[in-house]
Scaffold this active site. Sequence first.
Site, PDB file in Angstrom:
ATOM      1  N   LYS A  32      -3.256  20.926  30.025  1.00 50.55           N
ATOM      2  CA  LYS A  32      -2.730  19.573  29.839  1.00 50.55           C
ATOM      3  C   LYS A  32      -3.817  18.514  30.028  1.00 50.55           C
ATOM      4  O   LYS A  32      -4.033  17.693  29.152  1.00 50.55           O
ATOM      5  CB  LYS A  32      -1.563  19.409  30.823  1.00 50.55           C
ATOM      6  CG  LYS A  32      -0.975  18.052  31.023  1.00 50.55           C
ATOM      7  CD  LYS A  32      -0.116  17.603  29.878  1.00 50.55           C
ATOM      8  CE  LYS A  32      -0.933  16.939  28.808  1.00 50.55           C
ATOM      9  NZ  LYS A  32      -0.771  15.540  28.644  1.00 50.55           N
ATOM     10  N   CYS A  48       1.740  17.682  25.592  1.00 44.17           N
ATOM     11  CA  CYS A  48       0.875  18.610  24.866  1.00 44.17           C
ATOM     12  C   CYS A  48      -0.492  18.682  25.534  1.00 44.17           C
ATOM     13  O   CYS A  48      -0.987  17.699  26.068  1.00 44.17           O
ATOM     14  CB  CYS A  48       0.686  18.134  23.422  1.00 44.17           C
ATOM     15  SG  CYS A  48       2.238  17.839  22.571  1.00 44.17           S
ATOM     16  N   SER A  49      -1.107  19.851  25.452  1.00 43.94           N
ATOM     17  CA  SER A  49      -2.425  20.024  26.032  1.00 43.94           C
ATOM     18  C   SER A  49      -3.458  19.247  25.221  1.00 43.94           C
ATOM     19  O   SER A  49      -3.236  18.920  24.061  1.00 43.94           O
ATOM     20  CB  SER A  49      -2.795  21.498  26.083  1.00 43.94           C
ATOM     21  OG  SER A  49      -2.598  22.110  24.834  1.00 43.94           O
ATOM     22  N   HIS A  87      -7.952  22.011  26.090  1.00 42.45           N
ATOM     23  CA  HIS A  87      -7.707  23.387  25.637  1.00 42.45           C
ATOM     24  C   HIS A  87      -8.552  23.748  24.419  1.00 42.45           C
ATOM     25  O   HIS A  87      -8.073  23.822  23.306  1.00 42.45           O
ATOM     26  CB  HIS A  87      -6.211  23.553  25.329  1.00 42.45           C
ATOM     27  CG  HIS A  87      -5.809  24.925  24.910  1.00 42.45           C
ATOM     28  ND1 HIS A  87      -6.502  26.070  25.270  1.00 42.45           N
ATOM     29  CD2 HIS A  87      -4.756  25.352  24.164  1.00 42.45           C
ATOM     30  CE1 HIS A  87      -5.897  27.131  24.750  1.00 42.45           C
ATOM     31  NE2 HIS A  87      -4.837  26.725  24.071  1.00 42.45           N
ATOM     32  N   CYS A 145      -4.970  32.104  21.777  1.00 42.20           N
ATOM     33  CA  CYS A 145      -5.346  31.224  22.883  1.00 42.20           C
ATOM     34  C   CYS A 145      -5.722  31.997  24.142  1.00 42.20           C
ATOM     35  O   CYS A 145      -6.152  31.404  25.125  1.00 42.20           O
ATOM     36  CB  CYS A 145      -4.222  30.228  23.165  1.00 42.20           C
ATOM     37  SG  CYS A 145      -3.900  29.163  21.752  1.00 42.20           S
TER      38      CYS A 145
END
Lengths: 479, 401
Positions: free
Chosen positions: B336, B210-211, B340, B85
């Site tokens: 968030k 969660c993103s 992502h 990531c």
Amino acid sequence: MAGLIAYGAYVPYHRLARTDVAAVLGTKAGKGTRAVAGYDEDTTSMAVEAARGALALDGLRPRIGQLFLATAAPAYLDKTNATAVHAALGLDEHVLAADMAGSVRSGLGALVTAARSPVPTLTVLSDLRTGLPGGSDEIAGGDGAAAFVFGGHRNGAPVIAELLGHDTVSDEILERWRLPGSPTSRVWEERFAEEIYVSLTGKALGAALDQAGLDIGAIDHFVVSGLHARACATVRRTSGVRPEAVTPDLTGAIGNAGTAQPGLLLADVLDRARPGETIALVVLGDGAGVLLLRATEALTTHRGARPVAAQIAAGSAPVPYATYLSWRGLLDREPPRRPDPEPPYAPPAHRRGGWKYGFVASRCEKCGTRHLPPDRVCASCRSVDAMTDEPMEHVRGTVATFTVDRLAHTPSPPMLVVVVDYDGGGRFRCQLTDATEADAVIGARVEMTFRRTVTASGVHNYFWKARPVRTGETEGTDG
Amino acid sequence: MSSHGIRDRVAIVGMGCTTFGEHWTRSADDLLIDAVGEAVTSAGITIDDIDAFWLGTQASGVSGLTLSRPLHLQYKPVTRLENMCATGSEALRNACYAVASGAYDVAMAVGVEKLKDSGMSGLSGTTMPGAGDDSRGEITAPANFSLLAPAYAAKYGLSEEELKDVITRIAWKNHVNGARNPRAQFRKEVPLERIRSAPIVAGMLGVFDCSGVSDGSAAAIVVRAEDAYKYTDKPVFVKALSFVAGPADGLLDPAYDFTTFPEVVASAQEAYRQAGITDPRAEIALAEVHDCFTPTELVLMEDLGFSERGQAWKDVTSGAFDLDGSLPVNPDGGLKAFGHPIGASGLRMMFEAWLQLRGEAPPERTVRTSAERSLALTHNLGGGPGECVSFVSVVGSQLTD
């Protein structure tokens, strides 16, 4: 002296209440519960658990000369299943590992072969009984495994039950049968075989008693096992043994585990038999077989680490019938929207067999740091190739942190995951099984158990999981 | 220390960033073309003026052809790279070093990811190849990061309920910021109670912890610092680039307690050394951090030195990291709310630093701290607790005297 030198039994943690089956299907309610292999268990993994119990005795593993796995529900065809058990137990590569698979009677075959064998023989009986929903195989069946080591020939281990005599009678009868791939077996009208079985048992029992020079009245524990419940009941009633010698068949609590049933019943008797007492194990199925054993003084100090009765008592609250059906592949549930799990690849699984099957970690020779999985470079002092094997299957640990993964692919969501810190050092993150979310807490004590984690692309993946140490259980197995 | 840093030797003179979100009608190629085009335009150059390219993507393409083919680049060097990531940040770091070395005059860093085409929940590509023997016990990303929550609560004496309130507030804050960002995936404020009571995904984490799973691309153009004003009046100078891959022993070593990312501590300290920062909480105007899951942002506040150990939850609760707080964190909405897309995220963070330091963020999202401070931090990680890679950059609108 020849005879039994060790034994172990494995009753899976889960139970199915027969009333729940009846409630869902709208049929007449049966009584009691049956033992149910978890979604992550099969006859191979249960065999490993039973064998670990039998091999708890210090120094016994290196003496095993051959291993037989008997089951009517082999995890694989063509491919040997006993080799997975062999690998998980870390037995020497020269130890013969072979399946006796396909028929329920293979349990008797494995026991008799072991008893007659000149080399110390580990024989494991494991079965998983499935039937169509509501059928008698489902309701009366059970899952479990039992393991026995016969030997005593020049190997130094004390004999806990001397072999007094044995006999088998074989007969080709169309009584119970199942085509390969069929989930359930078929039986002929049961009165047909009943008389045959009673007669065959008489022959085998008589021959074994003659061999031992015993009268039938000398039998202190009369264990009768077989899928033909009516014939078994008649044998118990009419064979001439003292009524108080007839042992309970445990089917009310755990069902009839087919191939493994004689093993589980024998283990249960060994859990409580007193020195000098005589045990007759009778197995019905495509004939009859009898083993006559006499408990020795050594039995009192070498009983199985986990008595059958204790495992029965430690069973879970019944799992819902729908859960049982989905575990057995009889009820397809919506999978998560995730990529399908990958099967293990053959070369790495083979290269790392000691870890994957045996849960053998490594310990740095320079600084003593334990590594799970085994490493070549020490994480602490970075020494290279200075590691010694460190078997970890018997080491307990404590949960450092945990999670409940509701998105992961698992046959029984959600997946419980724990980070385990082992007594004596080392850490590993793995699944927690035979547990509920309430069991996943920081500080919980866990022990390791061999499981089938997933079946992907037709390949079973076997690996170790943690399970809660339940109160009242003694320390598990030892290397 | 033989890491020398390249403080004030290179500058970012152009950037582009697509909206992040569910781009059903656009491919990875389309997203790359859009982000690169915007970056080139903002630097006042053409694609032919760029000498070399670094393309970050985790699973949306392999090799330099992933970029050269859609853009029809004419025989230029294109390096495709991946560092989980932190891939986008890694592309930027390599482009910066290429220019600082003197090898190229103009370099471009691009990141892209197309996650929504897979139809899967969460990451669909390989996040961490297993041993092949399938004994690693892979878990999903939210489950992996959720391991932080019970450990943090236990160590600092919070109940799980109290910690849930803290992480809920982090999600709430980032949604407030994302609501003010036209490029963000999620552009609505979400009430605290809705976040708190959302369906649970893993451990203590609900869906709002969660993103966003999204598609997107971002790009940056890097030149030597002395050339920067040829391209723009408001260049952003690179003060520090720090990247570490940890030894990955947190899942082996009982000494690791799941309340920190040692990799982040190491990369932050190195970045502060390169940039000459001694009090990040006071010197930095804003921070874009890797809030892949809400407990991550909580722990990062301590690892990046913004909060004392065991105190971040109080700072979160008091609003210190809000848009109008003493150190705004993720003013663009973060992973968030902005979303992502793996390979693009590191460059998206830099895009927000770029806007804020140049005074180009929309007024409703402009951090007031940028009036008196000229530095921004981006932090980007890949992996999970116990084994990760971590990147920290510091950039500024002023050259140091």
